[in-house]
Design an enzyme around this catalytic site. Structure first.
Site, PDB file in Angstrom:
ATOM      1  N   GLY A  25     -35.141 -69.259  10.502  1.00 33.02           N
ATOM      2  CA  GLY A  25     -34.367 -69.917  10.556  1.00 33.02           C
ATOM      3  C   GLY A  25     -33.064 -69.957  10.944  1.00 33.02           C
ATOM      4  O   GLY A  25     -32.500 -71.216  11.572  1.00 33.02           O
ATOM      5  N   ARG A  29     -31.278 -66.665  16.403  1.00 29.42           N
ATOM      6  CA  ARG A  29     -31.782 -65.519  16.270  1.00 29.42           C
ATOM      7  C   ARG A  29     -33.262 -66.436  16.851  1.00 29.42           C
ATOM      8  O   ARG A  29     -34.046 -64.637  17.869  1.00 29.42           O
ATOM      9  CB  ARG A  29     -32.736 -65.369  15.007  1.00 29.42           C
ATOM     10  CG  ARG A  29     -33.713 -64.076  14.856  1.00 29.42           C
ATOM     11  CD  ARG A  29     -34.443 -63.884  13.535  1.00 29.42           C
ATOM     12  NE  ARG A  29     -33.251 -63.343  12.811  1.00 29.42           N
ATOM     13  CZ  ARG A  29     -33.360 -64.002  11.749  1.00 29.42           C
ATOM     14  NH1 ARG A  29     -34.357 -63.857  11.155  1.00 29.42           N
ATOM     15  NH2 ARG A  29     -31.925 -63.391  10.126  1.00 29.42           N
ATOM     16  N   ARG A  48     -26.828 -80.483  16.990  1.00 31.11           N
ATOM     17  CA  ARG A  48     -26.799 -79.400  15.911  1.00 31.11           C
ATOM     18  C   ARG A  48     -26.840 -78.260  16.029  1.00 31.11           C
ATOM     19  O   ARG A  48     -26.900 -77.335  15.012  1.00 31.11           O
ATOM     20  CB  ARG A  48     -27.302 -80.412  15.013  1.00 31.11           C
ATOM     21  CG  ARG A  48     -27.009 -81.727  14.841  1.00 31.11           C
ATOM     22  CD  ARG A  48     -28.137 -82.387  13.501  1.00 31.11           C
ATOM     23  NE  ARG A  48     -27.991 -83.082  13.262  1.00 31.11           N
ATOM     24  CZ  ARG A  48     -27.434 -83.659  12.139  1.00 31.11           C
ATOM     25  NH1 ARG A  48     -27.151 -83.230  11.361  1.00 31.11           N
ATOM     26  NH2 ARG A  48     -27.178 -85.185  11.805  1.00 31.11           N
ATOM     27  N   ARG A  92     -43.913 -69.564  11.590  1.00 31.96           N
ATOM     28  CA  ARG A  92     -42.276 -69.186  11.004  1.00 31.96           C
ATOM     29  C   ARG A  92     -41.662 -67.655  10.867  1.00 31.96           C
ATOM     30  O   ARG A  92     -43.276 -66.754  10.242  1.00 31.96           O
ATOM     31  CB  ARG A  92     -42.111 -69.474   9.155  1.00 31.96           C
ATOM     32  CG  ARG A  92     -40.685 -69.213   8.630  1.00 31.96           C
ATOM     33  CD  ARG A  92     -40.190 -70.197   7.876  1.00 31.96           C
ATOM     34  NE  ARG A  92     -40.131 -69.337   6.147  1.00 31.96           N
ATOM     35  CZ  ARG A  92     -38.813 -68.674   6.495  1.00 31.96           C
ATOM     36  NH1 ARG A  92     -38.000 -69.360   7.789  1.00 31.96           N
ATOM     37  NH2 ARG A  92     -37.898 -67.668   5.697  1.00 31.96           N
ATOM     38  N   SER A  95     -36.646 -64.036   7.167  1.00 27.72           N
ATOM     39  CA  SER A  95     -36.604 -63.238   6.162  1.00 27.72           C
ATOM     40  C   SER A  95     -36.835 -63.404   4.723  1.00 27.72           C
ATOM     41  O   SER A  95     -36.974 -64.945   4.799  1.00 27.72           O
ATOM     42  CB  SER A  95     -35.138 -62.173   6.361  1.00 27.72           C
ATOM     43  OG  SER A  95     -34.164 -63.285   6.128  1.00 27.72           O
ATOM     44  N   ASP A 209     -34.668 -57.294   1.256  1.00 29.43           N
ATOM     45  CA  ASP A 209     -33.622 -57.009   0.092  1.00 29.43           C
ATOM     46  C   ASP A 209     -34.396 -57.202  -0.883  1.00 29.43           C
ATOM     47  O   ASP A 209     -35.306 -58.046  -1.097  1.00 29.43           O
ATOM     48  CB  ASP A 209     -32.173 -57.533   0.018  1.00 29.43           C
ATOM     49  CG  ASP A 209     -32.480 -58.561  -0.859  1.00 29.43           C
ATOM     50  OD1 ASP A 209     -32.476 -59.387  -1.310  1.00 29.43           O
ATOM     51  OD2 ASP A 209     -32.656 -60.209   0.450  1.00 29.43           O
ATOM     52  N   ARG A 222     -32.184 -53.574   9.833  1.00 25.06           N
ATOM     53  CA  ARG A 222     -32.745 -54.785   9.964  1.00 25.06           C
ATOM     54  C   ARG A 222     -33.442 -55.436  11.787  1.00 25.06           C
ATOM     55  O   ARG A 222     -34.047 -56.115  12.017  1.00 25.06           O
ATOM     56  CB  ARG A 222     -31.389 -56.634   9.691  1.00 25.06           C
ATOM     57  CG  ARG A 222     -31.597 -56.576   8.269  1.00 25.06           C
ATOM     58  CD  ARG A 222     -30.352 -56.831   8.074  1.00 25.06           C
ATOM     59  NE  ARG A 222     -29.679 -57.616   6.259  1.00 25.06           N
ATOM     60  CZ  ARG A 222     -30.136 -58.803   5.540  1.00 25.06           C
ATOM     61  NH1 ARG A 222     -30.563 -59.987   6.145  1.00 25.06           N
ATOM     62  NH2 ARG A 222     -29.931 -58.429   4.327  1.00 25.06           N
TER      63      ARG A 222
END
Length: 238
Positions: A25, A29, A48, A92, A95, A209, A222
């Site tokens: 996303g 990353r 963008r 994909r 998280s 989480d 993470r």
């Protein structure tokens, strides 16, 4: 819709993007993956700030590009990759919040199906409810790689929600009751776009989480866990 490149959202030219695209996303990353894992990465998009890169991993040509948050965003980018850039596979890597009792932080969930509270599928005018699913061969390879490298994975159904700050306190318990493993915001749209295009997709999700238990990962945890997910995705890229 006419097939033209570059698109309003992607500055890449034909041939700039590999047949397989890893899609986190967060565009930063994507930049991290390109700079950490890919040899000779070349940036093909900055429109963008949705960064995209193509390089090689263990001799395989692979691209990585951000999707943004939510189904409308991944819907745009995955549609253009499948239809305008001849991409065959999107993996994909994101998280998710674990909601099943046996799902814990650091687990990697392989989403073989994606329930949704979104109206995204209405555009296809189907005479019923479509069940968005991932590609079995990719999922099988992901499980095999994880087992070989002792990465704990859980395989099953996830929820793609349109809301991060939901107003209905009964919503997640209801999905949990139906055996849903985790909640995220993109997979169902990706799976529907892949199905419509006759292409392949899989969603790998690191549990960051667990809203029912209060478990959550530290920043260091993470980073380690996300690396495991990234390495699975890179290994199964073709």
């Amino acid at each position: 819709m006419a097939t033209t490149t570059p698109t309003p959202h992607n500055a890449a030219n034909p041939g700039d993007i590999a047949k397989t695209v890893l899609m986190p996303g967060d565009p930063l990353r994507a930049k991290f993956i390109a700079e950490t894992y890919l040899e000779n990465p070349v940036c093909f998009n900055t429109v963008r700030n949705m960064l995209g890169y193509t390089g090689t991993y263990q001799g395989k040509r692979v691209s990585v590009m951000g999707s943004g948050m939510g189904m409308p965003s991944i819907g745009i980018y995955s549609y253009e990759l499948y239809h305008f850039y001849d991409v065959e596979t999107i993996i994909r890597i994101g998280s998710a919040g674990g909601i099943a009792d046996h799902v814990h932080v650091r687990d990697v969930v392989i989403g073989i199906g994606a329930c949704t509270d979104s109206n995204y599928g209405s555009q296809f005018h189907l005479p019923g409810a479509f069940a968005p699913i991932g590609d079995f061969t990719l999922a099988q390879k992901a499980v095999q790689y994880a087992q070989k490298h002792k990465i704990h994975t859980v395989v099953g159904n996830v929820l793609s929600s349109d809301t991060f700050y939901g107003d209905d306190p009964d919503a997640l318990p209801a999905w949990k009751k139906m055996g849903v493993l985790a909640v995220e915001m993109e997979s169902a749209a990706l799976y529907m776009n892949a199905a419509r295009a006759g292409k392949r997709a899989l969603c790998l999700l690191t549990i960051s989480d667990c809203p029912f238990t209060g478990e959550s990962l530290s920043a260091e945890e993470r980073q380690t866990s996300f690396r495991e997910m990234m390495e699975i995705a890179l290994a199964i890229a073709e």
